[in-house]
Each structure stands twice: as C-alpha cells, then as structure tokens.
Design a protein around this motif. Structure first.
Motif, PDB file in Angstrom:
ATOM      1  N   GLY A 146      14.629 -10.042  20.664  1.00 31.26           N
ATOM      2  CA  GLY A 146      15.360  -9.811  19.430  1.00 31.26           C
ATOM      3  C   GLY A 146      15.850  -8.392  19.248  1.00 31.26           C
ATOM      4  N   ALA A 147      15.667  -7.544  20.244  1.00 32.31           N
ATOM      5  CA  ALA A 147      16.021  -6.126  20.103  1.00 32.31           C
ATOM      6  C   ALA A 147      17.498  -5.902  19.793  1.00 32.31           C
ATOM      7  CB  ALA A 147      15.637  -5.358  21.366  1.00 32.31           C
ATOM      8  N   ASP A 148      18.369  -6.782  20.266  1.00 32.44           N
ATOM      9  CA  ASP A 148      19.810  -6.616  20.045  1.00 32.44           C
ATOM     10  C   ASP A 148      20.343  -7.471  18.901  1.00 32.44           C
ATOM     11  OD1 ASP A 148      20.041  -4.747  22.078  1.00 32.44           O
ATOM     12  OD2 ASP A 148      20.377  -6.285  23.607  1.00 32.44           O
TER      13      ASP A 148
ATOM     14  N   TYR B  64      17.083  -7.502  13.035  1.00 31.75           N
ATOM     15  CA  TYR B  64      15.783  -8.010  13.498  1.00 31.75           C
ATOM     16  C   TYR B  64      14.701  -6.976  13.233  1.00 31.75           C
ATOM     17  CZ  TYR B  64      12.170  -9.991  16.477  1.00 31.75           C
ATOM     18  OH  TYR B  64      10.994 -10.519  16.946  1.00 31.75           O
ATOM     19  N   ARG B  65      13.576  -7.437  12.708  1.00 32.50           N
ATOM     20  CA  ARG B  65      12.415  -6.577  12.477  1.00 32.50           C
ATOM     21  C   ARG B  65      11.318  -6.944  13.455  1.00 32.50           C
ATOM     22  NH1 ARG B  65      12.218  -3.144   8.523  1.00 32.50           N
ATOM     23  NH2 ARG B  65      13.718  -3.266   6.848  1.00 32.50           N
ATOM     24  N   ARG B  66      10.729  -5.924  14.026  1.00 34.44           N
ATOM     25  CA  ARG B  66       9.633  -6.092  14.983  1.00 34.44           C
ATOM     26  C   ARG B  66       8.476  -6.826  14.319  1.00 34.44           C
ATOM     27  NH1 ARG B  66       5.627  -1.502  16.782  1.00 34.44           N
ATOM     28  NH2 ARG B  66       4.836  -2.419  18.700  1.00 34.44           N
ATOM     29  N   ARG B  67       7.881  -7.770  15.040  1.00 32.87           N
ATOM     30  CA  ARG B  67       6.726  -8.510  14.540  1.00 32.87           C
ATOM     31  C   ARG B  67       5.463  -7.946  15.174  1.00 32.87           C
ATOM     32  NH1 ARG B  67       7.921 -14.583  15.459  1.00 32.87           N
ATOM     33  NH2 ARG B  67       5.967 -14.754  14.334  1.00 32.87           N
ATOM     34  N   LEU B  68       4.443  -7.784  14.353  1.00 29.64           N
ATOM     35  CA  LEU B  68       3.180  -7.204  14.793  1.00 29.64           C
ATOM     36  C   LEU B  68       2.032  -8.135  14.432  1.00 29.64           C
ATOM     37  CD1 LEU B  68       3.778  -3.684  13.236  1.00 29.64           C
ATOM     38  CD2 LEU B  68       3.993  -4.256  15.641  1.00 29.64           C
ATOM     39  N   VAL B  69       0.950  -8.017  15.170  1.00 28.18           N
ATOM     40  CA  VAL B  69      -0.272  -8.751  14.837  1.00 28.18           C
ATOM     41  C   VAL B  69      -1.424  -7.753  14.916  1.00 28.18           C
ATOM     42  CG1 VAL B  69      -0.762  -9.517  17.207  1.00 28.18           C
ATOM     43  CG2 VAL B  69      -1.635 -10.819  15.278  1.00 28.18           C
TER      44      VAL B  69
ATOM     45  N   SER C 144      18.172  -3.084  14.972  1.00 30.36           N
ATOM     46  CA  SER C 144      16.800  -3.582  14.857  1.00 30.36           C
ATOM     47  C   SER C 144      15.858  -2.382  14.880  1.00 30.36           C
ATOM     48  CB  SER C 144      16.474  -4.540  16.001  1.00 30.36           C
ATOM     49  OG  SER C 144      16.338  -3.843  17.219  1.00 30.36           O
ATOM     50  N   ASN C 145      14.601  -2.617  14.579  1.00 30.99           N
ATOM     51  CA  ASN C 145      13.631  -1.523  14.659  1.00 30.99           C
ATOM     52  C   ASN C 145      12.715  -1.687  15.868  1.00 30.99           C
ATOM     53  OD1 ASN C 145      12.016  -3.592  13.764  1.00 30.99           O
ATOM     54  ND2 ASN C 145      11.158  -2.498  12.030  1.00 30.99           N
ATOM     55  N   VAL C 146      13.217  -2.347  16.900  1.00 30.12           N
ATOM     56  CA  VAL C 146      12.455  -2.564  18.138  1.00 30.12           C
ATOM     57  C   VAL C 146      12.758  -1.432  19.104  1.00 30.12           C
ATOM     58  CG1 VAL C 146      12.111  -4.106  20.094  1.00 30.12           C
ATOM     59  CG2 VAL C 146      12.492  -5.052  17.827  1.00 30.12           C
ATOM     60  N   ASP C 147      11.704  -0.803  19.616  1.00 27.11           N
ATOM     61  CA  ASP C 147      11.828   0.214  20.653  1.00 27.11           C
ATOM     62  C   ASP C 147      11.322  -0.403  21.956  1.00 27.11           C
ATOM     63  OD1 ASP C 147      11.813   2.389  22.333  1.00 27.11           O
ATOM     64  OD2 ASP C 147      10.632   3.673  21.011  1.00 27.11           O
ATOM     65  N   PRO C 148      12.205  -0.647  22.929  1.00 19.62           N
ATOM     66  CA  PRO C 148      11.780  -1.317  24.162  1.00 19.62           C
ATOM     67  C   PRO C 148      10.651  -0.590  24.903  1.00 19.62           C
ATOM     68  CG  PRO C 148      14.162  -1.231  24.051  1.00 19.62           C
ATOM     69  CD  PRO C 148      13.641  -0.401  22.917  1.00 19.62           C
ATOM     70  N   ILE C 149      10.609   0.735  24.829  1.00 20.01           N
ATOM     71  CA  ILE C 149       9.550   1.485  25.505  1.00 20.01           C
ATOM     72  C   ILE C 149       8.192   1.155  24.879  1.00 20.01           C
ATOM     73  CG2 ILE C 149       8.698   3.785  26.068  1.00 20.01           C
ATOM     74  CD1 ILE C 149      11.287   3.039  27.525  1.00 20.01           C
ATOM     75  N   ILE C 150       8.140   1.107  23.557  1.00 19.06           N
ATOM     76  CA  ILE C 150       6.888   0.764  22.871  1.00 19.06           C
ATOM     77  C   ILE C 150       6.500  -0.677  23.192  1.00 19.06           C
ATOM     78  CG2 ILE C 150       5.855   0.363  20.599  1.00 19.06           C
ATOM     79  CD1 ILE C 150       7.420   2.795  19.614  1.00 19.06           C
ATOM     80  N   GLU C 151       7.470  -1.569  23.234  1.00 19.20           N
ATOM     81  CA  GLU C 151       7.181  -2.970  23.542  1.00 19.20           C
ATOM     82  C   GLU C 151       6.636  -3.118  24.957  1.00 19.20           C
ATOM     83  OE1 GLU C 151       7.126  -5.280  21.219  1.00 19.20           O
ATOM     84  OE2 GLU C 151       7.882  -3.789  19.815  1.00 19.20           O
ATOM     85  N   LEU C 152       7.200  -2.391  25.906  1.00 15.75           N
ATOM     86  CA  LEU C 152       6.699  -2.465  27.271  1.00 15.75           C
ATOM     87  C   LEU C 152       5.283  -1.907  27.382  1.00 15.75           C
ATOM     88  CD1 LEU C 152       9.895  -1.553  29.313  1.00 15.75           C
ATOM     89  CD2 LEU C 152       8.777  -3.775  29.111  1.00 15.75           C
ATOM     90  N   ALA C 153       5.009  -0.834  26.656  1.00 13.70           N
ATOM     91  CA  ALA C 153       3.650  -0.278  26.656  1.00 13.70           C
ATOM     92  C   ALA C 153       2.665  -1.262  26.021  1.00 13.70           C
ATOM     93  CB  ALA C 153       3.629   1.053  25.917  1.00 13.70           C
ATOM     94  N   ASP C 154       3.070  -1.899  24.922  1.00 17.48           N
ATOM     95  CA  ASP C 154       2.214  -2.909  24.286  1.00 17.48           C
ATOM     96  C   ASP C 154       1.986  -4.100  25.216  1.00 17.48           C
ATOM     97  OD1 ASP C 154       1.895  -1.422  22.012  1.00 17.48           O
ATOM     98  OD2 ASP C 154       3.236  -2.636  20.762  1.00 17.48           O
ATOM     99  N   ALA C 155       3.037  -4.503  25.931  1.00 20.73           N
ATOM    100  CA  ALA C 155       2.906  -5.626  26.858  1.00 20.73           C
ATOM    101  C   ALA C 155       1.936  -5.289  27.979  1.00 20.73           C
ATOM    102  CB  ALA C 155       4.268  -5.998  27.435  1.00 20.73           C
ATOM    103  N   ARG C 156       2.025  -4.082  28.492  1.00 16.56           N
ATOM    104  CA  ARG C 156       1.112  -3.675  29.568  1.00 16.56           C
ATOM    105  C   ARG C 156      -0.325  -3.636  29.055  1.00 16.56           C
ATOM    106  NH1 ARG C 156       2.965   1.072  32.978  1.00 16.56           N
ATOM    107  NH2 ARG C 156       3.986  -0.640  34.033  1.00 16.56           N
ATOM    108  N   GLU C 157      -0.529  -3.094  27.871  1.00  8.77           N
ATOM    109  CA  GLU C 157      -1.877  -3.021  27.302  1.00  8.77           C
ATOM    110  C   GLU C 157      -2.450  -4.415  27.050  1.00  8.77           C
ATOM    111  OE1 GLU C 157      -4.105  -1.283  23.326  1.00  8.77           O
ATOM    112  OE2 GLU C 157      -2.036  -0.731  23.721  1.00  8.77           O
TER     113      GLU C 157
END
Length: 116
Positions: A17-19, A23-28, A75-88
């Motif tokens: 949804g980054a583009d 779109y707002r980033r979803r968090l849990v 959107s408020n999605v930062d792909p770098i943060i998303e990739l770091a979250d995915a790796r974690e």
C-alpha cells in the motif's frame, strides 16, 4: 509464532500500500496472556491500529486527486522501516521455530533413553 506471522502479513500489506494515495501504515502491538492449557505466559498480537504519523503530500499536478497546488495525499509508509520490521519479525519467527525443533529433538532423545 502467530504474533510474528501477523506482523509479517501487516508489513507486506504496508509495502503493497505504499503507493496508494492516503494509505496509512498498519501496526500491531504484542501483549502477554496466560495460556490456559499449560498455565504459562505467552505473547499474542494485540489490536491492529493505524499509524498516526501524518500522510506525506506528493507533488503530482496531473493526478485526479491533486488539489489546486498539484499536491495529492501520499502514504506514511517508509519502505526502509518496513524492511527492517520484516527482517526482525522473520528472525523472531525463525527463532521460535528453532525452539520447537530443538524441543522435539530433546523429547525424541528422552524417549530413546527411556526405551533402553
């Protein structure tokens, strides 16, 4: 493992949804809970919520959603943060999987010892 699986799913949805305009980033977030079966503490996913950071404005004068200044909501999605979250999340999931595998091997070894 369920919590990290949900986190990975949300990260992939955020990247997809980054583009999308607006779109707002979803968090849990995670919370602890008592497991009724073995009376142990466990982690479970909490409520999924939207990131409250502001949505970026993108200069795109020809876009149908652009205002008089040529700005449209991003959107408020930062792909770098998303990739770091995915790796974690992926590493945490893998660590939990390794824990189960190690427990299975230990149980097998114990059964082998008891059979002798």
């Amino acid at each position: 493992m369920d919590a990290q699986g949900l986190r990975l799913r949300l990260v992939s949805e955020n990247i997809a949804g980054a583009d999308v305009p607006g779109y707002r980033r979803r968090l849990v977030s995670f919370e602890t809970a008592m497991d009724d079966r073995n009376e142990a503490m466990r982690v479970r996913p909490g409520r999924v919520r939207l990131d409250e950071r502001p949505v970026a404005s993108v200069l795109e004068p020809g876009h149908p959603m652009a205002d008089g200044n040529g700005l449209r909501p991003g959107s408020n999605v930062d792909p770098i943060i998303e990739l770091a979250d995915a790796r974690e999340a992926s590493r945490a999931y893998e660590a939990n999987l390794n824990l189960f595998e190690q427990a299975r091997r230990m149980r097998g070894s114990l059964l082998d010892l008891l059979r002798r």
